[in-house]
Each structure stands twice: as C-alpha cells, then as structure tokens.
Design a protein around this motif. Structure first.
Motif, PDB file in Angstrom:
ATOM      1  N   ARG A   1      48.989 -72.567 -11.949  1.00 43.43           N
ATOM      2  CA  ARG A   1      49.703 -72.745 -10.683  1.00 43.43           C
ATOM      3  C   ARG A   1      50.404 -71.450 -10.276  1.00 43.43           C
ATOM      4  NH1 ARG A   1      53.810 -76.533 -11.277  1.00 43.43           N
ATOM      5  NH2 ARG A   1      52.358 -77.641 -12.593  1.00 43.43           N
ATOM      6  N   GLY A   2      50.994 -70.755 -11.243  1.00 44.50           N
ATOM      7  CA  GLY A   2      51.663 -69.491 -10.956  1.00 44.50           C
ATOM      8  C   GLY A   2      50.712 -68.433 -10.432  1.00 44.50           C
ATOM      9  N   ILE A   3      49.535 -68.352 -11.009  1.00 42.60           N
ATOM     10  CA  ILE A   3      48.545 -67.366 -10.569  1.00 42.60           C
ATOM     11  C   ILE A   3      47.987 -67.730  -9.195  1.00 42.60           C
ATOM     12  CG2 ILE A   3      46.219 -66.498 -11.050  1.00 42.60           C
ATOM     13  CD1 ILE A   3      47.003 -66.502 -14.008  1.00 42.60           C
TER      14      ILE A   3
ATOM     15  N   ALA B   1      50.499 -81.037  -8.875  1.00 40.68           N
ATOM     16  CA  ALA B   1      51.386 -80.354  -9.821  1.00 40.68           C
ATOM     17  C   ALA B   1      51.237 -80.852 -11.244  1.00 40.68           C
ATOM     18  CB  ALA B   1      52.834 -80.477  -9.368  1.00 40.68           C
ATOM     19  N   GLY B   2      51.050 -82.129 -11.452  1.00 37.61           N
ATOM     20  CA  GLY B   2      50.906 -82.656 -12.802  1.00 37.61           C
ATOM     21  C   GLY B   2      49.549 -82.406 -13.406  1.00 37.61           C
ATOM     22  N   VAL B   3      48.587 -82.062 -12.590  1.00 35.20           N
ATOM     23  CA  VAL B   3      47.219 -81.873 -13.046  1.00 35.20           C
ATOM     24  C   VAL B   3      46.916 -80.390 -13.267  1.00 35.20           C
ATOM     25  CG1 VAL B   3      44.786 -82.253 -12.446  1.00 35.20           C
ATOM     26  CG2 VAL B   3      46.490 -83.972 -11.868  1.00 35.20           C
TER      27      VAL B   3
ATOM     28  N   VAL C   1      40.636 -75.218  -6.488  1.00 37.08           N
ATOM     29  CA  VAL C   1      41.374 -75.779  -7.622  1.00 37.08           C
ATOM     30  C   VAL C   1      42.072 -77.082  -7.246  1.00 37.08           C
ATOM     31  CG1 VAL C   1      43.253 -75.396  -9.261  1.00 37.08           C
ATOM     32  CG2 VAL C   1      41.591 -73.572  -8.811  1.00 37.08           C
ATOM     33  N   ALA C   2      42.777 -77.116  -6.138  1.00 36.36           N
ATOM     34  CA  ALA C   2      43.488 -78.344  -5.740  1.00 36.36           C
ATOM     35  C   ALA C   2      42.508 -79.469  -5.434  1.00 36.36           C
ATOM     36  CB  ALA C   2      44.393 -78.076  -4.539  1.00 36.36           C
TER      37      ALA C   2
END
Length: 130
Positions: A18-20, A10-12, A102-103
């Motif tokens: 993140r929403g998309i 979340a911080g990265v 992405v993660a």
C-alpha cells in the motif's frame, strides 16, 4: 484511484505494498503475490500411509490451486499480464501487474490478500551451521 477503493481494500493489500502504491504511477508495473482464501481439503490424506500421503499431497495441492486460480489467471491474461507464476504449495500467484490493477484484484472475492513480492534476506548462519 479513489480513496474509497483503497480504504475498502486496506485489509487485503499489505502495508508495504500500500505504501509503494501511493508513490508510483498507475501504469507502472509492480511485482505482487496474490493469496487465495480457499484452502485445500486434506481430510482424505489422513487415512493414507505416509509414503502414499507424500505422493498424493503435491498432486492435491496443484489441482486445488489450478481450480481456484483459473478464473483470475484468465482475467490477468485478458489484461495483458504475462508474468504469472503459480505457487501451489500455499495457493498463491506471483504476478507483475500495473499498479492500477492491485485494488481491482484485491476486491475479488477469492483473494485473501495481496502483498509485495520482495526479496527476503535470511540471517547469516551461526557457527557455520545453516
């Protein structure tokens, strides 16, 4: 993707990205900018004359970006990613990757943050000035 992976990243991962990511399929491609945490050491430039510094700075930043980004570029290529553009001026990469990556990229220690690669509109010139 599990909730815990998203929470850890979340911080990265930037908020717009993140929403998309919550709205697209894992195999859908998304354009992102990967920013690296390592900063170039510019101390040697301080002793140089300004003209010499102007010439040396881009070379130093390009070498730094290539060194820091090399492992992640190799990883991206091994995953079949073909759109990889080095942005050496700020030590980042513009890439298009499947959303599922992405993660994984955000969890890498050399990554400071990942943001959506989006068009930015500049304000209109005032009184004909740019």
């Amino acid at each position: 993707m599990t909730t815990s992976v998203w929470v850890q990243a979340a911080g990265v991962i930037g908020d717009p990205l993140r929403g998309i990511l919550g709205d697209i399929e894992p195999e859908e491609d998304i354009a992102v900018i990967i920013y690296f945490s390592a900063r170039a050491d510019l101390a040697d430039l301080q002793a140089m004359e300004s003209e010499q510094r102007r010439t040396a700075l881009p070379t130093l930043l390009i070498k730094h970006a290539n060194r820091i980004q090399s492992p992640i570029k190799a990883y991206l290529r091994s995953q079949g990613v073909t759109r990889i553009k080095t942005l050496w001026i700020n030590n980042s990469l513009a890439v298009t990757v499947p959303a599922r990556m992405v993660a994984t990229l955000a969890a890498r220690p050399e990554v400071e943050r990942i943001d959506l690669d989006a068009m930015v509109e500049l304000p209109a010139p005032v009184n004909g000035r740019q």
